[in-house]
Design an enzyme around this catalytic site. Sequence first.
Site, PDB file in Angstrom:
ATOM      1  CE  LYS A  93      -3.808   1.660   0.788  1.00 23.70           C
ATOM      2  NZ  LYS A  93      -3.709   2.537  -0.883  1.00 23.70           N
ATOM      3  CD  GLN A 114       3.024   4.991   1.789  1.00 24.25           C
ATOM      4  OE1 GLN A 114       3.223   5.308   1.601  1.00 24.25           O
ATOM      5  NE2 GLN A 114       2.156   4.760   3.036  1.00 24.25           N
ATOM      6  CE  LYS A 117       4.787   7.813   5.465  1.00 27.89           C
ATOM      7  NZ  LYS A 117       4.346   8.214   4.268  1.00 27.89           N
ATOM      8  CE  LYS A 129       4.967   7.659  -2.461  1.00 27.78           C
ATOM      9  NZ  LYS A 129       3.928   8.071  -1.548  1.00 27.78           N
ATOM     10  N   GLY A 168      -3.172   8.273  -4.789  1.00 22.21           N
ATOM     11  CA  GLY A 168      -1.935   9.464  -4.803  1.00 22.21           C
ATOM     12  C   GLY A 168      -0.638   9.830  -3.835  1.00 22.21           C
ATOM     13  CG  ASP A 169       3.406  11.144  -2.856  1.00 25.81           C
ATOM     14  OD1 ASP A 169       3.469  11.042  -1.646  1.00 25.81           O
ATOM     15  OD2 ASP A 169       3.741  11.532  -3.998  1.00 25.81           O
ATOM     16  CB  THR A 213      -2.195  13.738   4.393  1.00 29.48           C
ATOM     17  OG1 THR A 213      -2.840  12.663   3.443  1.00 29.48           O
ATOM     18  CG2 THR A 213      -0.332  13.084   4.741  1.00 29.48           C
ATOM     19  CG  ASN A 244      -3.735  15.717  -0.171  1.00 28.12           C
ATOM     20  OD1 ASN A 244      -3.457  16.071   0.076  1.00 28.12           O
ATOM     21  ND2 ASN A 244      -5.219  15.997  -0.580  1.00 28.12           N
ATOM     22  CB  SER A 379      -5.738   4.757   1.909  1.00 26.64           C
ATOM     23  OG  SER A 379      -5.861   5.646   0.959  1.00 26.64           O
TER      24      SER A 379
END
Length: 447
Positions: A93, A114, A117, A129, A168-169, A213, A244, A379
């Site tokens: 993820k 990630q 996290k 990622k 997204g990123d 976020t 964002n 998410s």
Amino acid sequence: MVTLHESLGTIYDEVLHRNPGETEFHQAVREVLDSLGPVVTKHPAYTDAAVIRRLCEPERQIIFRVPWVDDQNNVQINRGFRVEFNSALGPFKGGLRFHPSVYLGIVKFLGFEQIFKNSLTGMPIGGGKGGSDFDPKGRSEGEIMRFCQAFMTELYRHIGEYTDVPAGDIGVGGREIGYLFGQYKRITNRYESGVLTGKGITWGGSLVRTEATGYGTVFFAQEILRSRGESFDGKRVVVSGSGNVATYAIEKLQQLGAIVVACSDSSGFVVDEQGIDLELLKEVKEVQRGRICDYVDQRESAELGQGSIWSVPCDIALPCATQNELDDKDAAVLAQNGCTIVAEGANMPCTPDAVRLFSEAGITFAPGKAANAGGVATSALEMQQNASRDRWSFEYTEERLAETMRGIHDRCLETADEYDTPGNYAAGANIAGFTQVADAMLALGVI
Ligand code: NAP
């Protein structure tokens, strides 16, 4: 620089040797290894089963060609990436980044971060990622759509609700997720909502995901303030970026009574002593798709800043733009100006030297893998809603997010205490995130 525990030094040398030129990835690995000395001393099983060496090698790395046709009928070729880093806790993820600076080293640093996290959220998600060196700036709607379709035409065979779930990123927001999801649905003939997160509300998305976020980073900083008996009320805050994460960090900060005096994009920064006008900022960045200087043109109290955004005096700084955007010189100026908290909304925005300086200056530092985990946590809530064909209210989802951020905050502090580094959120986050993944890897055997 911290001297690494002997076995970790060997692992780090191997990472440098096997991944030449991937400096951001080296930086991210080093930052975690710096915290793990006491852990490997206490738990030799992790070294015996080569858990850390395995963690540093992605399970799978996919690099692919993305051919598409621009508005002038020219064929364009970009490069696509998906690094499936670790799935000990759940399906891979992590987001997709579309930015010209994207190369394997960036995707691997982000995928590595990630893992920890996602572990900190306590939810069943592994780390990954992806992205592309595609630059969305200046591209038409049609070009964005065709690029997303071309990207998904290869990516679709590698992802799935139980395999790998992108989001997204930088450069990938709701619009891009829509085109990506549409192409996935067309190719597979499946309405598989759980394959992507960050979807629109009417087609499987979750309320609060867009805000998550930025809101989450502010909730984390709020916990730090609460532990000192303080609040955001009246605090001066500087937020970098205006995408964002930055936008919704500013929104929550203002709701909590803070005054956000500066924000930025890659072309510069603005200072607005009256406090950023968020409606105008959204209009400029999301509707007009303009530059930050367009904000100044439309707001009397604002001016374009000179030098670094971190020279604007503040009580709290939230770097929410990109990696390595705040260095030791910036950190020194923040300290001089009386800043007491730096919480990372972006991934690895503070250089290692900046982080060292925070510690020397007594600034509380909240690392991104803890402070910006609210996005991926929400998410995971979107995935829960998709799996149960359910839809939760804004209030309920926001409360789940706030509760998750409180949980991460407390776990970081408790773990930092347990390992004799009280108040060290970075060590707490690295160790707590690591041990959960490491225990799962031990349980699953050598795979
Ligand atoms: P975004 O919506 O694309 O916004 C990125 C912002 O950062 C834009 O204002 C952009 O300015 C600025 N920026 C990008 N590259 C820059 C550079 N080299 N120098 C200065 N400014 C730069 O992306 P985002 O989703 O907010 O992501 C921001 C950060 O948060 C990234 O580090 C990302 O990995 C991290 N993050 C995001 C999420 C999420 O849910 N979106 C979750 C966790 C962490 P321009 O418009 O001029 O390019």
